[in-house]
Design a protein around this motif. Sequence first.
Motif, PDB file in Angstrom:
ATOM      1  N   PRO A   1       0.826  -1.210   0.000  1.00 19.14           N
ATOM      2  CA  PRO A   1       0.000   0.000   0.000  1.00 19.14           C
ATOM      3  C   PRO A   1       0.861   1.261   0.000  1.00 19.14           C
ATOM      4  O   PRO A   1       2.018   1.253   0.413  1.00 19.14           O
ATOM      5  CB  PRO A   1      -0.804  -0.126   1.298  1.00 19.14           C
ATOM      6  CG  PRO A   1       0.003  -1.029   2.169  1.00 19.14           C
ATOM      7  CD  PRO A   1       0.669  -1.994   1.241  1.00 19.14           C
TER       8      PRO A   1
ATOM      9  N   SER B   1      -1.012   0.193  -6.218  1.00 18.09           N
ATOM     10  CA  SER B   1      -1.790  -0.474  -5.173  1.00 18.09           C
ATOM     11  C   SER B   1      -3.232   0.031  -5.131  1.00 18.09           C
ATOM     12  O   SER B   1      -3.511   1.203  -5.365  1.00 18.09           O
ATOM     13  CB  SER B   1      -1.143  -0.246  -3.802  1.00 18.09           C
ATOM     14  OG  SER B   1      -1.957  -0.787  -2.780  1.00 18.09           O
ATOM     15  N   GLU B   2      -4.148  -0.871  -4.816  1.00 16.40           N
ATOM     16  CA  GLU B   2      -5.551  -0.495  -4.652  1.00 16.40           C
ATOM     17  C   GLU B   2      -5.834   0.040  -3.255  1.00 16.40           C
ATOM     18  O   GLU B   2      -6.936   0.512  -2.989  1.00 16.40           O
ATOM     19  CB  GLU B   2      -6.449  -1.699  -4.927  1.00 16.40           C
ATOM     20  CG  GLU B   2      -6.386  -2.200  -6.368  1.00 16.40           C
ATOM     21  CD  GLU B   2      -7.285  -3.393  -6.603  1.00 16.40           C
ATOM     22  OE1 GLU B   2      -7.923  -3.859  -5.627  1.00 16.40           O
ATOM     23  OE2 GLU B   2      -7.357  -3.860  -7.752  1.00 16.40           O
ATOM     24  N   THR B   3      -4.835  -0.035  -2.371  1.00 13.70           N
ATOM     25  CA  THR B   3      -5.034   0.369  -0.981  1.00 13.70           C
ATOM     26  C   THR B   3      -4.193   1.592  -0.631  1.00 13.70           C
ATOM     27  O   THR B   3      -2.996   1.647  -0.913  1.00 13.70           O
ATOM     28  CB  THR B   3      -4.660  -0.776  -0.022  1.00 13.70           C
ATOM     29  OG1 THR B   3      -5.467  -1.918  -0.322  1.00 13.70           O
ATOM     30  CG2 THR B   3      -4.891  -0.376   1.422  1.00 13.70           C
TER      31      THR B   3
ATOM     32  N   LEU C   1      -2.846   3.548   2.597  1.00 12.65           N
ATOM     33  CA  LEU C   1      -2.640   3.365   4.026  1.00 12.65           C
ATOM     34  C   LEU C   1      -2.430   4.739   4.653  1.00 12.65           C
ATOM     35  O   LEU C   1      -1.425   5.400   4.392  1.00 12.65           O
ATOM     36  CB  LEU C   1      -1.420   2.469   4.267  1.00 12.65           C
ATOM     37  CG  LEU C   1      -1.091   2.111   5.724  1.00 12.65           C
ATOM     38  CD1 LEU C   1      -2.239   1.323   6.360  1.00 12.65           C
ATOM     39  CD2 LEU C   1       0.211   1.307   5.786  1.00 12.65           C
TER      40      LEU C   1
ATOM     41  N   LYS D   1     -10.112   3.221  -4.929  1.00 13.79           N
ATOM     42  CA  LYS D   1      -9.116   2.884  -3.926  1.00 13.79           C
ATOM     43  C   LYS D   1      -9.793   2.550  -2.597  1.00 13.79           C
ATOM     44  O   LYS D   1     -10.846   3.095  -2.258  1.00 13.79           O
ATOM     45  CB  LYS D   1      -8.154   4.063  -3.691  1.00 13.79           C
ATOM     46  CG  LYS D   1      -7.384   4.506  -4.930  1.00 13.79           C
ATOM     47  CD  LYS D   1      -6.291   3.522  -5.310  1.00 13.79           C
ATOM     48  CE  LYS D   1      -5.451   4.056  -6.458  1.00 13.79           C
ATOM     49  NZ  LYS D   1      -4.354   3.137  -6.842  1.00 13.79           N
ATOM     50  N   THR D   2      -9.159   1.667  -1.847  1.00 13.56           N
ATOM     51  CA  THR D   2      -9.609   1.326  -0.507  1.00 13.56           C
ATOM     52  C   THR D   2      -8.717   2.041   0.509  1.00 13.56           C
ATOM     53  O   THR D   2      -7.497   2.032   0.373  1.00 13.56           O
ATOM     54  CB  THR D   2      -9.535  -0.196  -0.272  1.00 13.56           C
ATOM     55  OG1 THR D   2     -10.373  -0.852  -1.234  1.00 13.56           O
ATOM     56  CG2 THR D   2      -9.990  -0.553   1.129  1.00 13.56           C
ATOM     57  N   ILE D   3      -9.337   2.641   1.514  1.00 14.76           N
ATOM     58  CA  ILE D   3      -8.580   3.335   2.557  1.00 14.76           C
ATOM     59  C   ILE D   3      -8.461   2.431   3.774  1.00 14.76           C
ATOM     60  O   ILE D   3      -9.452   1.879   4.259  1.00 14.76           O
ATOM     61  CB  ILE D   3      -9.261   4.654   2.951  1.00 14.76           C
ATOM     62  CG1 ILE D   3      -9.230   5.641   1.773  1.00 14.76           C
ATOM     63  CG2 ILE D   3      -8.594   5.270   4.176  1.00 14.76           C
ATOM     64  CD1 ILE D   3      -9.973   6.934   2.041  1.00 14.76           C
ATOM     65  N   SER D   4      -7.243   2.280   4.255  1.00 16.86           N
ATOM     66  CA  SER D   4      -7.006   1.582   5.526  1.00 16.86           C
ATOM     67  C   SER D   4      -6.131   2.484   6.391  1.00 16.86           C
ATOM     68  O   SER D   4      -5.663   3.536   5.945  1.00 16.86           O
ATOM     69  CB  SER D   4      -6.343   0.225   5.296  1.00 16.86           C
ATOM     70  OG  SER D   4      -5.074   0.391   4.684  1.00 16.86           O
TER      71      SER D   4
END
Length: 203
Positions: free
Chosen positions: A4, A26-28, A30, A137-140
């Motif tokens: 990420p 990256s799809e994530t 961070l 996008k995914t947020i972590s």
Amino acid sequence: MNSPLLLPAFYLPPVSYFHAIKQHPSETLLLEKYEHYAKQSYRTRAKIATANGVLDLIVPIVHGRKERVAVKDIRINYEHDWQRLHWLSLQTAYRSSAYFEYYEDDFRQFYNREHAFLLDFNVAQLELLLKCLKFNKTISFTEAYAAAEADVDLRQAIHPKQGNYWPAQPAYYQVFEERHGFLSDLSAVDLLFNQGPQSKNFL
């Protein structure tokens, strides 16, 4: 699987922030929650173009005791009506832009309700900007502060006091360009309000 991209959570982040997102596979994303709050950074500051040049919009925070505070615990200060002033500044700067009215209702919400914590406020805007810029996008979030949590760590790389993170940024039409010339690396809302659905092509 791609590592990420490690980023801080900014207030209406600059164009270079989204350039970095587009360049990373990256799809994530961070987001850092445990870093110590950094003064005079984009975490509380956004730059927009006005008739008088660049204007800094600064979110006031609650200053507690002197020890360092994790960014996740920073509270927004509402003693003064900064929300009204920020929204008025955005309206004044971009009312005549091509796409302000298209996005106006989406962004007005951030100035009509109060978020207790700066991180929550910034993340909510980031989610909206990712949607408007058509990023899937995914947020972590980080679970602790670490010196290196990702292959690409941009926690300190994009800063108003440093050189432009993306010096090769292509120019796009800006409302006051005839008066000031092209102003690079402003808040991504400057790009969005001026270019609308085509904004991602400039990243």
